[in-house]
Every structure is written in C-alpha cells, then in structure tokens.
Design a protein around this motif. Structure first.
Motif, PDB file in Angstrom:
ATOM      1  N   PHE A 220       0.874  -1.177   0.000  1.00 38.49           N
ATOM      2  CA  PHE A 220       0.000   0.000   0.000  1.00 38.49           C
ATOM      3  C   PHE A 220       0.908   1.223   0.000  1.00 38.49           C
ATOM      4  O   PHE A 220       1.570   1.496   1.002  1.00 38.49           O
ATOM      5  CB  PHE A 220      -0.892   0.033   1.244  1.00 38.49           C
ATOM      6  CG  PHE A 220      -1.870  -1.109   1.337  1.00 38.49           C
ATOM      7  CD1 PHE A 220      -2.913  -1.234   0.434  1.00 38.49           C
ATOM      8  CD2 PHE A 220      -1.751  -2.063   2.350  1.00 38.49           C
ATOM      9  CE1 PHE A 220      -3.821  -2.274   0.529  1.00 38.49           C
ATOM     10  CE2 PHE A 220      -2.658  -3.101   2.457  1.00 38.49           C
ATOM     11  CZ  PHE A 220      -3.688  -3.211   1.540  1.00 38.49           C
TER      12      PHE A 220
ATOM     13  N   ASN B 168       4.195   1.168   1.828  1.00 35.75           N
ATOM     14  CA  ASN B 168       4.102   0.251   2.959  1.00 35.75           C
ATOM     15  C   ASN B 168       3.940  -1.185   2.462  1.00 35.75           C
ATOM     16  O   ASN B 168       2.935  -1.525   1.846  1.00 35.75           O
ATOM     17  CB  ASN B 168       2.893   0.673   3.820  1.00 35.75           C
ATOM     18  CG  ASN B 168       2.642  -0.279   4.987  1.00 35.75           C
ATOM     19  OD1 ASN B 168       3.477  -1.130   5.296  1.00 35.75           O
ATOM     20  ND2 ASN B 168       1.496  -0.127   5.620  1.00 35.75           N
TER      21      ASN B 168
ATOM     22  N   ALA C  35       2.771  -4.046   3.355  1.00 32.19           N
ATOM     23  CA  ALA C  35       1.906  -4.575   4.412  1.00 32.19           C
ATOM     24  C   ALA C  35       2.088  -6.079   4.558  1.00 32.19           C
ATOM     25  O   ALA C  35       2.108  -6.619   5.662  1.00 32.19           O
ATOM     26  CB  ALA C  35       0.453  -4.230   4.122  1.00 32.19           C
TER      27      ALA C  35
ATOM     28  N   GLN D 100      -4.555 -11.879  18.169  1.00 28.94           N
ATOM     29  CA  GLN D 100      -3.490 -11.185  18.886  1.00 28.94           C
ATOM     30  C   GLN D 100      -3.320 -11.832  20.240  1.00 28.94           C
ATOM     31  O   GLN D 100      -2.466 -11.443  21.011  1.00 28.94           O
ATOM     32  CB  GLN D 100      -3.862  -9.724  19.104  1.00 28.94           C
ATOM     33  CG  GLN D 100      -3.960  -8.945  17.829  1.00 28.94           C
ATOM     34  CD  GLN D 100      -4.354  -7.512  18.110  1.00 28.94           C
ATOM     35  OE1 GLN D 100      -3.900  -6.912  19.074  1.00 28.94           O
ATOM     36  NE2 GLN D 100      -5.201  -6.974  17.271  1.00 28.94           N
TER      37      GLN D 100
ATOM     38  N   PRO E 149       0.942  -8.824  16.058  1.00 28.48           N
ATOM     39  CA  PRO E 149       0.424  -7.584  16.630  1.00 28.48           C
ATOM     40  C   PRO E 149      -0.350  -6.751  15.608  1.00 28.48           C
ATOM     41  O   PRO E 149      -0.423  -7.112  14.435  1.00 28.48           O
ATOM     42  CB  PRO E 149       1.691  -6.851  17.073  1.00 28.48           C
ATOM     43  CG  PRO E 149       2.769  -7.365  16.176  1.00 28.48           C
ATOM     44  CD  PRO E 149       2.393  -8.778  15.829  1.00 28.48           C
ATOM     45  N   ASN E 150      -0.884  -5.642  16.034  1.00 23.44           N
ATOM     46  CA  ASN E 150      -1.607  -4.734  15.140  1.00 23.44           C
ATOM     47  C   ASN E 150      -0.733  -4.348  13.967  1.00 23.44           C
ATOM     48  O   ASN E 150       0.448  -4.048  14.130  1.00 23.44           O
ATOM     49  CB  ASN E 150      -1.993  -3.452  15.876  1.00 23.44           C
ATOM     50  CG  ASN E 150      -3.191  -3.645  16.774  1.00 23.44           C
ATOM     51  OD1 ASN E 150      -3.190  -3.182  17.886  1.00 23.44           O
ATOM     52  ND2 ASN E 150      -4.193  -4.335  16.294  1.00 23.44           N
ATOM     53  N   GLY E 151      -1.336  -4.369  12.790  1.00 25.87           N
ATOM     54  CA  GLY E 151      -0.631  -3.899  11.607  1.00 25.87           C
ATOM     55  C   GLY E 151       0.382  -4.881  11.046  1.00 25.87           C
ATOM     56  O   GLY E 151       1.122  -4.563  10.120  1.00 25.87           O
ATOM     57  N   ALA E 152       0.411  -6.104  11.581  1.00 23.50           N
ATOM     58  CA  ALA E 152       1.397  -7.094  11.132  1.00 23.50           C
ATOM     59  C   ALA E 152       1.124  -7.573   9.704  1.00 23.50           C
ATOM     60  O   ALA E 152       2.019  -8.046   9.023  1.00 23.50           O
ATOM     61  CB  ALA E 152       1.414  -8.291  12.084  1.00 23.50           C
ATOM     62  N   GLY E 153      -0.136  -7.458   9.280  1.00 22.29           N
ATOM     63  CA  GLY E 153      -0.498  -7.895   7.930  1.00 22.29           C
ATOM     64  C   GLY E 153      -1.428  -9.095   7.909  1.00 22.29           C
ATOM     65  O   GLY E 153      -1.623  -9.716   6.864  1.00 22.29           O
ATOM     66  N   LYS E 154      -2.044  -9.385   9.038  1.00 22.05           N
ATOM     67  CA  LYS E 154      -2.915 -10.566   9.156  1.00 22.05           C
ATOM     68  C   LYS E 154      -4.146 -10.435   8.263  1.00 22.05           C
ATOM     69  O   LYS E 154      -4.454 -11.318   7.457  1.00 22.05           O
ATOM     70  CB  LYS E 154      -3.360 -10.766  10.619  1.00 22.05           C
ATOM     71  CG  LYS E 154      -2.228 -10.895  11.602  1.00 22.05           C
ATOM     72  CD  LYS E 154      -2.718 -11.150  13.021  1.00 22.05           C
ATOM     73  CE  LYS E 154      -3.508  -9.998  13.633  1.00 22.05           C
ATOM     74  NZ  LYS E 154      -2.695  -8.769  13.829  1.00 22.05           N
ATOM     75  N   THR E 155      -4.876  -9.327   8.431  1.00 19.54           N
ATOM     76  CA  THR E 155      -6.110  -9.143   7.667  1.00 19.54           C
ATOM     77  C   THR E 155      -5.819  -9.050   6.170  1.00 19.54           C
ATOM     78  O   THR E 155      -6.521  -9.645   5.348  1.00 19.54           O
ATOM     79  CB  THR E 155      -6.853  -7.876   8.153  1.00 19.54           C
ATOM     80  OG1 THR E 155      -7.172  -8.054   9.534  1.00 19.54           O
ATOM     81  CG2 THR E 155      -8.125  -7.639   7.364  1.00 19.54           C
ATOM     82  N   THR E 156      -4.750  -8.355   5.830  1.00 16.21           N
ATOM     83  CA  THR E 156      -4.381  -8.217   4.415  1.00 16.21           C
ATOM     84  C   THR E 156      -4.079  -9.597   3.813  1.00 16.21           C
ATOM     85  O   THR E 156      -4.490  -9.889   2.684  1.00 16.21           O
ATOM     86  CB  THR E 156      -3.169  -7.271   4.274  1.00 16.21           C
ATOM     87  OG1 THR E 156      -3.463  -6.055   4.968  1.00 16.21           O
ATOM     88  CG2 THR E 156      -2.892  -6.956   2.822  1.00 16.21           C
TER      89      THR E 156
ATOM     90  N   SER F  57     -10.255  -2.138  11.479  1.00 17.25           N
ATOM     91  CA  SER F  57      -9.169  -2.881  10.860  1.00 17.25           C
ATOM     92  C   SER F  57      -9.252  -4.362  11.176  1.00 17.25           C
ATOM     93  O   SER F  57      -8.549  -5.162  10.603  1.00 17.25           O
ATOM     94  CB  SER F  57      -7.822  -2.337  11.320  1.00 17.25           C
ATOM     95  OG  SER F  57      -7.649  -2.571  12.696  1.00 17.25           O
ATOM     96  N   ASN F  58     -10.135  -4.732  12.119  1.00 20.80           N
ATOM     97  CA  ASN F  58     -10.250  -6.139  12.448  1.00 20.80           C
ATOM     98  C   ASN F  58     -11.264  -6.844  11.572  1.00 20.80           C
ATOM     99  O   ASN F  58     -11.442  -8.044  11.648  1.00 20.80           O
ATOM    100  CB  ASN F  58     -10.664  -6.309  13.914  1.00 20.80           C
ATOM    101  CG  ASN F  58      -9.531  -5.899  14.816  1.00 20.80           C
ATOM    102  OD1 ASN F  58      -8.383  -5.959  14.415  1.00 20.80           O
ATOM    103  ND2 ASN F  58      -9.863  -5.475  16.015  1.00 20.80           N
TER     104      ASN F  58
ATOM    105  N   GLU G  10      -9.649 -12.544  13.793  1.00 24.41           N
ATOM    106  CA  GLU G  10      -9.804 -12.151  15.194  1.00 24.41           C
ATOM    107  C   GLU G  10     -11.215 -12.442  15.703  1.00 24.41           C
ATOM    108  O   GLU G  10     -11.946 -11.526  16.075  1.00 24.41           O
ATOM    109  CB  GLU G  10      -9.437 -10.678  15.372  1.00 24.41           C
ATOM    110  CG  GLU G  10      -8.003 -10.424  14.912  1.00 24.41           C
ATOM    111  CD  GLU G  10      -7.442  -9.121  15.438  1.00 24.41           C
ATOM    112  OE1 GLU G  10      -7.913  -8.658  16.485  1.00 24.41           O
ATOM    113  OE2 GLU G  10      -6.521  -8.576  14.804  1.00 24.41           O
TER     114      GLU G  10
END
Ligand SMILES: Nc1ncnc2c1ncn2[C@@H]1O[C@H](COP(=O)(O)OP(=O)(O)OP(=O)(O)O)[C@@H](O)[C@H]1O
Ligand SMILES: [Mg+2]
Length: 341
Positions: A25, A28, A30, A204, A49-56, A333-334, A172
């Motif tokens: 992105f 970034n 991601a 997480q 953790p947050n922003g690690a790229g799990k959802t992406t 974001s979740n 999550e």
C-alpha cells in the motif's frame, strides 16, 4: 465448455498454500513475502500484533484483494486465476457485515439459507439451530441494529456456517468478547473442525493460538518470523522460563547482567520496572543463579521457573512483545468485511 471441477477436499491435502505473497500500500509493504501451508482438517493460527499484515493476508487468500506478487491456492485452486471456485470453498467472517440492519437475526439467517438453496422449512430449522448454538435465541427476534458487538460477531460466524464451507477464515474471532463468550466461540471453532472444516484464524491473543491451533505462524511486519506447532515454538525459547522480581528497582540492571552471565543468554531477556523474564535451557541453573545473585548483593522479591508462554516466544522471536500497541486496535481494521466476495 470445460470447467475445472471442484473435488471434495480430503485429509492430507493442503487447504492453503501460499508462496511469497506480497501486498504493497503506497510505500508500505503490508504483506512482504508470506509463505503458508495449512493442512486440511486443522486449525491454523496466524499470530501477530496490530498492523502485522494478518487481515491483508486473509483478504488475498479469500480473493477479496489481489496480491502484488506471489501466489496462493485454496485446495489446489489458484486465488487469482480461479476466484469463483475458491469462493465456493471458503467462508469469511465479516463477509456478511452488510446484512440488513432492520431485519431480525432469524430473518437474516433465513435469507442466507434461502440464498444458498435451502427450502423454507429447512432454512427456518437451520436458523433456529444456529441461533441456539450461538446463544442468540433470546435475541433472535430483535433487529440487528440493536445487537451488541459480541452478538454481531456471533451472528457473523453463524451466517458463515450455514454453507458449512470446507475452509473458514476467522479474522480475530474473539477480539472484544467477554471471557464466557470467548470460550463458547472456542468450542464452536473446535466443533467446526471436528465436523471436517479447516480453520485459519488470526489472533493477537497468544492464549487463543495456544488453546486452538495445531500450527501457528507468527507474523510481524508482513513476514512470517516463525512457524511450527505450539510446542515447537515454545521449545524454541528454551525448556523453561525464569521470572524474577528484585526488591529494589535500582538493582534491575545488575540483576540482568548477572542472569546473562549465568544463563549465557542475552537477546531475549526482558527487564521492566523490577521484573525480569529470561529463557532457561536447564532448570538446574537456578541454583547457580541464586548463588550469583546473593553474591552480588541483590535481594529478590519473587522468583519462579515455568514453561514459557507464547508471549515469551513472541518476544524472543521478534524482540518485542505481542501486545505492544494493542490499544491502537480499531474494530474497523479487524474486519474482513466491507468488500463482498
Ligand atoms: N486498504 C489499505 N490501504 C492502505 N493501507 C492499508 C490498507 N489495509 C491495511 N493497510 C496497512 O497495512 C498494514 C497491515 O494491515 P493489516 O490490517 O493487514 O494488519 P493486521 O495484522 O490485520 O492488524 P490488526 O491486528 O490491527 O487487525 C498496516 O500498516 C495497515 O495500515
Ligand atoms: Mg486485522
């Protein structure tokens, strides 16, 4: 017209295979070259953790987002070349976020069932069964807009289960749920797998991965930094973990150096306020350590040796704790939702 047929997945096959997945992105990265192999009939945990790229990562696997590089297949079907087939094999929680807010939980589930081709009576029966299973019977007649966050999430999962897809992505699934509801969710996830589904869940919560997952990938800054069974990951930190609290906070640095010397470890020692956590290869070393600390004149407030937690595994692997920055978590974001398959 020839079309590749969808063969029923069976144990031993890979439910998910990803090679070098990348999503960028702007500037970034991601997701920065993720490799995954998930066996059919297992629960796979993606921890980070947050922003690690799990959802992406999930969004690419679920055909909701096109990878910039790399490839992935679901039960052997390429997510970019065969998205229609892949979509028939998967369920994604959050996918149904755009259900009708003014309709009741029952009505929503009945509509989904009907869309999937169930008859009227069967759809009603299925809806009632799922609402019962998810403890939503009481609220069944209420319109969705009056549901709490936890109820919404349970209804989301219920909706994705109507079709009983062979592979279910849970992004999550228990974030923000109270402990009792979380336990119910865990039971449901276990039952899903017993009845033949494969589950990939992101979390997480180290405890959640510990409780549920057969294998875990630890992801940080868009990369898989560790992969294995829970036991393998725990073993990578040492057989046991030392926890120690000094009486006087000013002794902490000295205590840390003493521990480094005696245990011959450095990188993975965490020291905060008056508490030190360190991996221990051999619980016997504790005697030497206590002697060394006494010789150094450092009085202890507390000391224990235990099996390492996944938190410590995370710290060892990434150099920072898993819970860092969790307060930045936004419910937006979740969600995998928004884009519809
Ligand atoms: N649509 C988007 N546009 C721009 N940046 C994005 C987009 N989606 C995600 N990102 C960024 O990509 C990175 C990875 O985000 P992602 O949502 O995959 O993380 P996550 O591991 O799911 O985090 P969380 O635990 O908070 O859900 C983050 O830096 C995020 O800001
Ligand atoms: Mg996420």
């Amino acid at each position: 017209m020839s079309q590749k047929s969808i063969t029923a997945p069976h144990k031993g096959d890979l439910a998910i295979e990803a090679h070098g997945l990348v999503k960028v992105f702007g500037d970034n990265r991601a997701v920065d070259g993720v490799n995954l192999k998930v066996g059919t009939g297992t629960i796979y945990g993606v921890l980070g953790p947050n922003g690690a790229g799990k959802t992406t990562t999930i969004r690419m696997l679920a055909t909701l987002l096109r990878p910039d590089a790399g490839s992935a297949s679901i039960f052997g079907h390429d997510v970019v070349k065969e998205p229609q087939i892949v979509r028939q094999l998967i369920g994604v929680t959050g996918q149904y976020a755009s259900v009708d807010e003014s309709l009741s939980a029952t009505e929503n589930l009945v509509i989904f069932s009907r869309l999937l081709g169930l008859g009227r009576a069967e759809a009603r029966r299925k809806a009632a069964e799922l609402l019962e299973e998810f403890g939503l019977t009481e609220a069944a007649k209420r319109p969705l807009k009056h549901f709490s966050g936890g109820m919404r999430r349970r209804l989301d999962l219920a909706a994705s289960l109507i079709a009983q897809p062979p592979l279910i992505f849970l992004d999550e699934p228990t974030t923000g749920l109270d402990p009792r509801t979380r336990n119910q969710m865990w039971d449901t996830i276990r039952r899903l797998v017993q009845s033949g589904s494969t589950v990939l869940l992101t979390t997480q919560y180290l405890e959640e991965a510990d409780q549920l997952a057969d294998r875990i990938a630890v992801i940080d800054h868009g990369r898989v930094v560790a992969e294995g069974t829970v036991d393998e990951l725990k073993a990578s930190v040492g057989t046991s973990s030392l926890q120690l609290r000094v009486q006087h906070p000013q002794d902490i640095e000295m205590a840390r150096r003493t521990i480094e010397q005696v245990l011959k470890v450095q990188s993975s020692i965490s020291a905060e306020a008056s508490k030190i956590t360190a991996p221990m290869g051999n619980a016997d070393q504790v005697t030497d350590l206590l002697v060394a600390l006494r010789d150094a004149g450092i009085p202890l407030a507390e000391m224990s040796v235990q099996k390492p937690t996944l938190d410590e595994v995370f710290l060892t692997i990434t150099g920072h704790g898993a819970q860092e920055d969790t307060h930045l978590a936004s419910s937006e974001s979740n969600k995998v939702g928004g884009a519809k398959a």
